[in-house]
Design a protein around this motif. Sequence first.
Motif, PDB file in Angstrom:
ATOM      1  N   GLY A  33      50.317  45.630  -1.024  1.00  0.00           N
ATOM      2  CA  GLY A  33      49.236  46.102  -1.888  1.00  0.00           C
ATOM      3  C   GLY A  33      49.208  45.268  -3.162  1.00  0.00           C
ATOM      4  O   GLY A  33      50.169  45.258  -3.924  1.00  0.00           O
ATOM      5  N   VAL A  34      48.117  44.542  -3.369  1.00  0.00           N
ATOM      6  CA  VAL A  34      48.029  43.674  -4.548  1.00  0.00           C
ATOM      7  C   VAL A  34      47.455  44.482  -5.709  1.00  0.00           C
ATOM      8  O   VAL A  34      46.261  44.797  -5.752  1.00  0.00           O
ATOM      9  CB  VAL A  34      47.168  42.424  -4.249  1.00  0.00           C
ATOM     10  N   SER A  35      48.341  44.815  -6.645  1.00  0.00           N
ATOM     11  CA  SER A  35      47.982  45.776  -7.691  1.00  0.00           C
ATOM     12  C   SER A  35      47.663  45.122  -9.026  1.00  0.00           C
ATOM     13  O   SER A  35      47.557  45.806 -10.049  1.00  0.00           O
ATOM     14  CB  SER A  35      49.110  46.800  -7.847  1.00  0.00           C
ATOM     15  N   CYS A 162      49.592  30.916   2.123  1.00  0.00           N
ATOM     16  CA  CYS A 162      48.406  30.121   1.768  1.00  0.00           C
ATOM     17  C   CYS A 162      47.285  31.017   1.278  1.00  0.00           C
ATOM     18  O   CYS A 162      47.282  32.235   1.478  1.00  0.00           O
ATOM     19  CB  CYS A 162      47.928  29.255   2.933  1.00  0.00           C
ATOM     20  N   LEU A 163      46.355  30.371   0.616  1.00  0.00           N
ATOM     21  CA  LEU A 163      45.213  31.014  -0.023  1.00  0.00           C
ATOM     22  C   LEU A 163      44.004  30.123   0.282  1.00  0.00           C
ATOM     23  O   LEU A 163      43.621  29.305  -0.537  1.00  0.00           O
ATOM     24  CB  LEU A 163      45.516  31.039  -1.522  1.00  0.00           C
ATOM     25  N   PRO A 164      43.444  30.220   1.486  1.00  0.00           N
ATOM     26  CA  PRO A 164      42.361  29.303   1.860  1.00  0.00           C
ATOM     27  C   PRO A 164      41.097  29.562   1.057  1.00  0.00           C
ATOM     28  O   PRO A 164      40.948  30.608   0.426  1.00  0.00           O
ATOM     29  CB  PRO A 164      42.096  29.623   3.332  1.00  0.00           C
ATOM     30  N   GLY A 200      46.142  36.099   4.418  1.00  0.00           N
ATOM     31  CA  GLY A 200      45.115  37.108   4.653  1.00  0.00           C
ATOM     32  C   GLY A 200      44.980  38.028   3.455  1.00  0.00           C
ATOM     33  O   GLY A 200      45.977  38.527   2.926  1.00  0.00           O
ATOM     34  N   MET A 201      43.721  38.216   2.995  1.00  0.00           N
ATOM     35  CA  MET A 201      43.415  39.100   1.878  1.00  0.00           C
ATOM     36  C   MET A 201      42.314  40.065   2.331  1.00  0.00           C
ATOM     37  O   MET A 201      42.029  40.176   3.517  1.00  0.00           O
ATOM     38  CB  MET A 201      42.989  38.286   0.660  1.00  0.00           C
ATOM     39  N   SER A 202      41.697  40.748   1.361  1.00  0.00           N
ATOM     40  CA  SER A 202      40.706  41.766   1.741  1.00  0.00           C
ATOM     41  C   SER A 202      39.623  41.228   2.679  1.00  0.00           C
ATOM     42  O   SER A 202      39.201  41.915   3.602  1.00  0.00           O
ATOM     43  CB  SER A 202      40.033  42.341   0.492  1.00  0.00           C
ATOM     44  N   GLY A 203      39.171  39.992   2.432  1.00  0.00           N
ATOM     45  CA  GLY A 203      38.029  39.475   3.175  1.00  0.00           C
ATOM     46  C   GLY A 203      38.358  38.783   4.479  1.00  0.00           C
ATOM     47  O   GLY A 203      37.443  38.462   5.258  1.00  0.00           O
ATOM     48  N   ARG A 217      48.053  40.317   2.123  1.00  0.00           N
ATOM     49  CA  ARG A 217      48.055  40.675   0.696  1.00  0.00           C
ATOM     50  C   ARG A 217      46.678  41.239   0.348  1.00  0.00           C
ATOM     51  O   ARG A 217      45.711  40.497   0.209  1.00  0.00           O
ATOM     52  CB  ARG A 217      48.353  39.424  -0.146  1.00  0.00           C
ATOM     53  N   ILE A 218      46.613  42.552   0.200  1.00  0.00           N
ATOM     54  CA  ILE A 218      45.303  43.190   0.073  1.00  0.00           C
ATOM     55  C   ILE A 218      45.167  43.920  -1.257  1.00  0.00           C
ATOM     56  O   ILE A 218      45.966  44.802  -1.586  1.00  0.00           O
ATOM     57  CB  ILE A 218      45.079  44.144   1.267  1.00  0.00           C
ATOM     58  N   GLY A 219      44.144  43.515  -2.021  1.00  0.00           N
ATOM     59  CA  GLY A 219      43.897  44.118  -3.323  1.00  0.00           C
ATOM     60  C   GLY A 219      42.685  45.025  -3.313  1.00  0.00           C
ATOM     61  O   GLY A 219      42.783  46.254  -3.204  1.00  0.00           O
ATOM     62  N   THR A 220      41.498  44.436  -3.427  1.00  0.00           N
ATOM     63  CA  THR A 220      40.283  45.235  -3.641  1.00  0.00           C
ATOM     64  C   THR A 220      39.986  46.221  -2.516  1.00  0.00           C
ATOM     65  O   THR A 220      39.510  47.323  -2.784  1.00  0.00           O
ATOM     66  CB  THR A 220      39.058  44.318  -3.872  1.00  0.00           C
ATOM     67  N   ALA A 221      40.252  45.859  -1.283  1.00  0.00           N
ATOM     68  CA  ALA A 221      39.948  46.787  -0.183  1.00  0.00           C
ATOM     69  C   ALA A 221      40.796  48.053  -0.275  1.00  0.00           C
ATOM     70  O   ALA A 221      40.411  49.114   0.216  1.00  0.00           O
ATOM     71  CB  ALA A 221      40.161  46.111   1.174  1.00  0.00           C
ATOM     72  N   ASP A 225      37.640  47.617  -7.098  1.00  0.00           N
ATOM     73  CA  ASP A 225      37.436  46.458  -7.986  1.00  0.00           C
ATOM     74  C   ASP A 225      38.466  46.467  -9.106  1.00  0.00           C
ATOM     75  O   ASP A 225      38.875  47.520  -9.575  1.00  0.00           O
ATOM     76  CB  ASP A 225      36.032  46.491  -8.595  1.00  0.00           C
ATOM     77  N   ARG A 226      38.847  45.253  -9.516  1.00  0.00           N
ATOM     78  CA  ARG A 226      39.830  45.129 -10.594  1.00  0.00           C
ATOM     79  C   ARG A 226      39.171  45.287 -11.959  1.00  0.00           C
ATOM     80  O   ARG A 226      38.002  44.979 -12.126  1.00  0.00           O
ATOM     81  CB  ARG A 226      40.512  43.759 -10.499  1.00  0.00           C
ATOM     82  N   ASN A 227      39.991  45.707 -12.942  1.00  0.00           N
ATOM     83  CA  ASN A 227      39.509  45.825 -14.329  1.00  0.00           C
ATOM     84  C   ASN A 227      39.142  44.452 -14.897  1.00  0.00           C
ATOM     85  O   ASN A 227      39.827  43.507 -14.662  1.00  0.00           O
ATOM     86  CB  ASN A 227      40.580  46.443 -15.219  1.00  0.00           C
TER      87      ASN A 227
END
Length: 227
Positions: A33-35, A162-164, A200-203, A217-221, A225-227
């Motif tokens: 969880g990417v916080s 990685c972060l494509p 792999g992230m939210s999208g 690594r999933i944040g927004t999903a 939305d982040r501050n």
Amino acid sequence: MIGVTENLALIKDLLASAAEAAGREPGAVKLLGVSKKQPLAKVLEAASAGLSDFGENFVQEGLEKIDQTRDRNLTWHFIGHLQNNKTRVVAESFDWVHTIDNLKTARRLNDQRPGALGKLNICLQVNIDNEESKSGITADELPGLAASVSALPRLSLRGLMCLPMERADEEKQREPFARLRKMAESLRNDGIETDTLSMGMSGDFRAAILEGATIVRIGTALFGDRN
Ligand SMILES: *Cc1c(COP(=O)(O)O)cnc(C)c1O
């Protein structure tokens, strides 16, 4: 408003169905969880709902959350760009660093990892699309850095990250993830065993799981939305 607990249940279902589509065990994919830039309350809610692993990009913010969740037994991953003047606190407080792209930073973390703690888990960040704006090593630099990092006694080289760049559809999203997987396979042929693909992230997490991601690594999903 849908809360973190509901999002977590939904994402776990999506992870499991992606794993199943890939012929993999659901348990083979860890959800991080990417916080970053999210309030502590959301971390606590996710932890109460059973999430154990959290990722932070900014050292100071991460340290505060680690400090405020001591009683929860969480695992903390540093996933941001790490400056050499901040390695000590990261070595002392985090369990993983996913973004190593040079030997100097790795050596500092190795020297600064307290003896009382286990080895610090490390992923090497590969600049998979060779983007000017992103950190990470090239494919050519990977074997040398992997050999050097794997020799450091206080670090445990776990794998690659990685972060494509963003791609529109799943087929295209899979391509950089497949390349990262093949890089890990070729390291194995050189005698360097790893067990982690942090991708792999939210999208794009479904595409990443189809190509073998072991940590998404999933944040927004998960947190909105982040501050
Ligand atoms: C912010 C971030 C994420 C999460 O991104 P989302 O699109 O919000 O899921 C994952 N990995 C890294 C390295 C990040 O910086």
